[in-house]
Enzyme design. Structure first.
Site, PDB file in Angstrom:
ATOM      1  N   LYS A  14      15.548  96.385  33.252  1.00 22.50           N
ATOM      2  CA  LYS A  14      16.325  97.347  34.052  1.00 22.50           C
ATOM      3  C   LYS A  14      15.444  98.122  35.036  1.00 22.50           C
ATOM      4  CE  LYS A  14      18.362  99.739  31.087  1.00 22.50           C
ATOM      5  NZ  LYS A  14      18.924 100.961  30.552  1.00 22.50           N
ATOM      6  N   ARG A  88      26.553 106.347  27.785  1.00 25.45           N
ATOM      7  CA  ARG A  88      26.157 105.658  26.553  1.00 25.45           C
ATOM      8  C   ARG A  88      27.340 105.580  25.594  1.00 25.45           C
ATOM      9  NH1 ARG A  88      20.574 105.672  27.833  1.00 25.45           N
ATOM     10  NH2 ARG A  88      19.280 105.842  26.011  1.00 25.45           N
ATOM     11  N   ARG A 127       4.736  93.593  24.803  1.00 25.48           N
ATOM     12  CA  ARG A 127       4.379  94.753  25.608  1.00 25.48           C
ATOM     13  C   ARG A 127       3.233  95.538  24.971  1.00 25.48           C
ATOM     14  NH1 ARG A 127       9.491  97.995  27.969  1.00 25.48           N
ATOM     15  NH2 ARG A 127       9.354  99.162  26.028  1.00 25.48           N
ATOM     16  N   ARG A 160       3.742  99.921  21.222  1.00 27.69           N
ATOM     17  CA  ARG A 160       4.552 101.104  20.907  1.00 27.69           C
ATOM     18  C   ARG A 160       5.296 100.858  19.600  1.00 27.69           C
ATOM     19  NH1 ARG A 160       8.299 102.477  26.032  1.00 27.69           N
ATOM     20  NH2 ARG A 160       9.781 102.361  24.326  1.00 27.69           N
ATOM     21  N   ARG A 171      17.231  98.604  18.059  1.00 30.50           N
ATOM     22  CA  ARG A 171      17.617  99.104  19.384  1.00 30.50           C
ATOM     23  C   ARG A 171      18.659  98.188  20.022  1.00 30.50           C
ATOM     24  NH1 ARG A 171      11.982  99.212  22.043  1.00 30.50           N
ATOM     25  NH2 ARG A 171      13.017  99.882  23.938  1.00 30.50           N
TER      26      ARG A 171
END
Ligand code: AMP
Length: 215
Positions: A14, A88, A127, A160, A171
């Site tokens: 995104k 959301r 990542r 992370r 998620r």
């Protein structure tokens, strides 16, 4: 006022797509996550409240994010908006609709970026960020020159906590739950535009432009 929404699961790209679209179409990109992080950095009352919600992994209350968002939209002049991270929930979608109605506007298009779960896991799972300077890398797509070491400052690269596979799957589930209620809402209004985002950023951008149609 003109306004489009950008939606997509974690890892779908995104951030990259919104930067490209903002450049290409002259949109003002507004991410509610960034807006909240700014409020937190400024240490406002709203920021302090938001910080405790985000720290607990919860959404911030609709009234808080609604007020911050409306203030931004008010200050925006005439340029069209690309909104990311909002709504959301169905309650937020209704709040946005009311907000826009007062300005005689509506959501023009909802771009929903889609990609298979394996692609999202591969992108997010690789990542890496530098623990010292925060620079971002990717084990496959943007590898550092030396494994585990930041090109910029020599710091150690880490993953992370929310990029570990189990956290990513959680998620993705949260996102699926959100879309299960938002998709019918926007489909009913005839503005939902699903776009395949499993290829390169260039391909995704072309898909979005096609989905938005001429003009
Ligand atoms: P993001 O950068 O979009 O992942 O947002 C980071 C955090 O900010 C989220 O986990 C939420 O706690 C909060 N947040 C962002 N957008 C919203 C929203 N529209 N409604 C409620 N909370 C939000």
């Amino acid at each position: 006022m003109r306004l489009m929404l950008l939606m997509g699961p974690p890892g779908v790209g995104k951030g990259t797509v919104s930067d490209r679209l903002a450049d290409r179409l002259g949109l003002r990109h507004l991410s509610t996550g960034d807006l909240l992080r700014e409020a937190i950095a400024q240490g406002t009352d709203q920021g302090r409240h938001a910080e405790s919600c985000i720290g607990r992994g919860e959404l911030v209350p609709d009234a808080l994010i609604g007020t911050l968002l409306e203030e931004q939209l008010e200050s925006g002049g005439d340029s069209p908006w690309l909104l990311d991270g909002f709504p959301r929930t169905l309650a937020q979608a209704r709040l946005l609709e009311e907000m826009l109605l007062r300005k005689k506007a509506r959501v023009e298009a909802v771009i929903e970026l889609v990609a298979p779960t394996e692609v999202l896991l591969r992108r997010l799972g690789g990542r890496l960020i530098c623990g010292s300077c925060g620079a971002g890398f990717h084990a496959i797509f943007i590898p550092p020159k030396r494994a585990g070491v930041c090109d910029r400052c020599g710091g150690a690269l880490v993953q992370r906590a929310d990029d570990r596979e189990e956290a990513i799957r959680r998620r993705l589930e949260v996102y699926a739950g959100q879309m299960a209620e938002l998709r019918p809402f926007y489909r009913e209004r005839g503005v939902l535009r699903p776009v395949d985002a499993s290829g390169s950023p260039e391909q995704t951008e072309a898909g979005v432009l096609k989905a938005l149609g001429p003009g």
